[in-house]
Design an enzyme around this catalytic site. Structure first.
Site: not given
Lengths: 338, 338
Positions: B139, B218
């Site tokens: 990711c 994130h």
């Protein structure tokens, strides 16, 4: 003995009160509290309690906490006030300090122009000598100034890029977030870059600040372009001469800010504070003229030694080296590697 | 219709299963589960359930969930397996895929050498054409590749510095920390820098990763030294041609990752996912040959479109532009600014 009053007895004020009390050349003559809470109750056993004005007295009387007088009364006795009131109030309080002919120290939440100079002991102690109004920069700026000054001395600084991963709030504050999110400050540079210039001259610096849901410490990812080439050992050596910087190691089980603050508890200090900036030794990388490292900042206490040094500078009680040495000795700050 | 099996139906596996089902040129012929939990129960209404081997069957029978057979049986039917098993297991499963003559996609938790090429749709779609074993990068690496590729195309990239503020774990996982701390990875560069090179050639990049206690997304603070000078408008324009990047604004109330994921819920997609990388428009700064920006990455879903594109590339079903367009249309990924 310099007679010190503390206006505001929150995170910073109560720590400064303790630190000043630990010196042999200054004394706390009183603290100003607004509410008769548990903090006032404990403080009253050790310090004389004052209130902002007479309208606050009844609440303290009702709570059975003795009040010595008002801020105005405290100012008759104190030669200097450490103003640790909430952000922006210091500026409003300043006219009273001027009127009562007291010197004053302001904290990093105030704008720089509240004072004649901003202050960090390592980077610009001499700027505060003899001054009446001095501002100790914030916890984050103090953290940057502490570790960048030795680099500047040893290698010269061309440019600094720092990402500040900020704790959302302090441990005793449940009013602020984020709780489960990451929040960047979209004002870039964040206020830390211009703030650093107030104590490190016209250093070329950019800072990006990101809030995360933790209460223990801030973490900074710092990258410095230097004038001279540096090596890992050279950088560690440069920091080694400065007691307010400590090195920590993952190999010793110090993986996160949680273990750093646990280590601090082992020192047996007032409020289990960590006055030093902690640098992860394994994060230090020097290649040619670029130095990178990761450091952690205990936001509640790293500025405390600076408040003591600022008082000494303002009354010209000692030169830079002497003041820092006295402060460090009194607070148990010594050379340590973990 | 390409016949796709999904081995592992966790965070990634179940999202890939849904995405593949939304295409007109591929079909899910079965998923492999290890436990008859609530996820199996819901999945069994839509997909044929297989187990790793016959020893797993009884538990499913006891729970009243129908099992079609073992992974071995699924491999008789599937032309390609998407291996979304836990980190490191893909490598162990690979010999079986080879033996059964099935192609396979691995996810970013595996080492790059498990596959013939690593994959990001924007930066290296063509490397996967006709291949049998492809690895979709993680990711975080996907997030970096997505927004750096347009910059590379428009301005050239000399060097990248990125600080990755990582969510501690996913929303449904309570086994991992940190809970109240900030934990830097002291392996520098973090694994993301070498990983980015697997899909963006020999790009000069350093990454520093910091774990924080949040589960949503994130956040990356990215700084790029470019070959050509760039302007803010020029950078936004460069990204504008890429649908898998969206711009968000603080002025619209999007201050943190919490609001970004709330915005994603408004899209009405499968699992309220955000396939796009979100860039805070106010964070973008281009001065001469340095570009800085802050982006957020939904770790659970940003790689899902890439898994679909990888399947198309491996069977040479469509060229890069065509595949991306089909995938985006099927998943509701369209040009948006907020």
């Amino acid at each position: 003995m310099i007679r010190v009053g503390i206006n505001g007895y929150g995170t910073i004020g109560r720590r400064v009160a303790n630190a000043v009390s630990s010196q042999d050349d200054m004394i706390v003559v009183g603290i100003v509290k607004t509410k008769p809470d548990y903090i006032s109750e404990v403080a009253s056993r050790r310090f004389k309690i004052f209130v902002p004005d007479s309208s606050y007295m009844k609440a303290f009387q009702d709570a059975g906490i003795k009040v010595e007088g008002t801020l105005d009364n405290l100012l008759d006795d104190a030669e200097i006030i450490v103003d640790a009131t909430p952000e922006g109030m210091g500026e409003k309080n300043k006219p009273l300090y001027i009127k009562k002919k007291a010197k004053a120290i302001f904290e990093g939440g105030e704008e720089p122009d509240v004072a004649e100079t901003s202050f960090n002991a390592y980077s610009n102690y001499n700027d505060a000598i003899g001054k009446s109004y001095v501002r100790v920069v914030s916890c984050n700026t103090t953290g940057l100034a502490r570790t960048l000054y030795p680099i500047q001395q040893a290698f010269g600084v061309k440019h600094v890029e720092a990402t500040l991963i900020r704790r959302a709030t302090d441990q005793n504050d449940s009013s602020k977030g984020p709780i489960n999110a990451v929040e960047p400050s979209l004002k870039i540079p964040s206020h830390h870059a211009p703030d650093l210039k107030t104590v490190m001259g016209n250093i070329d610096v950019n800072t990006v600040a990101i809030k995360v849901p933790t209460t223990l410490m801030h973490v900074h990812v710092v990258q410095v372009d230097t004038e001279k080439n540096a090596s890992n050992d050279g950088v560690l050596e440069a920091w080694n001469n400065y007691r307010r910087i400590i090195h920590v190691k993952k190999d010793d089980g110090i993986k996160s800010t949680a273990q750093i603050m646990d280590l601090a508890r082992e020192f047996g200090r007032d409020r289990s504070d960590l006055y030093e900036i902690a640098i992860w030794e394994g994060s230090v990388s020097a290649k040619a003229n670029r130095i990178s490292y990761i450091q952690a900042v205990h936001q509640e206490s790293d500025v405390i030694p600076e408040n003591v040094d600022a008082i000494r500078a303002m009354f010209n009680l000692a030169d830079k080296e002497k003041s820092i040495e006295k402060t460090d000795k009194s607070l148990g700050i010594e050379k340590r590697v973990y």
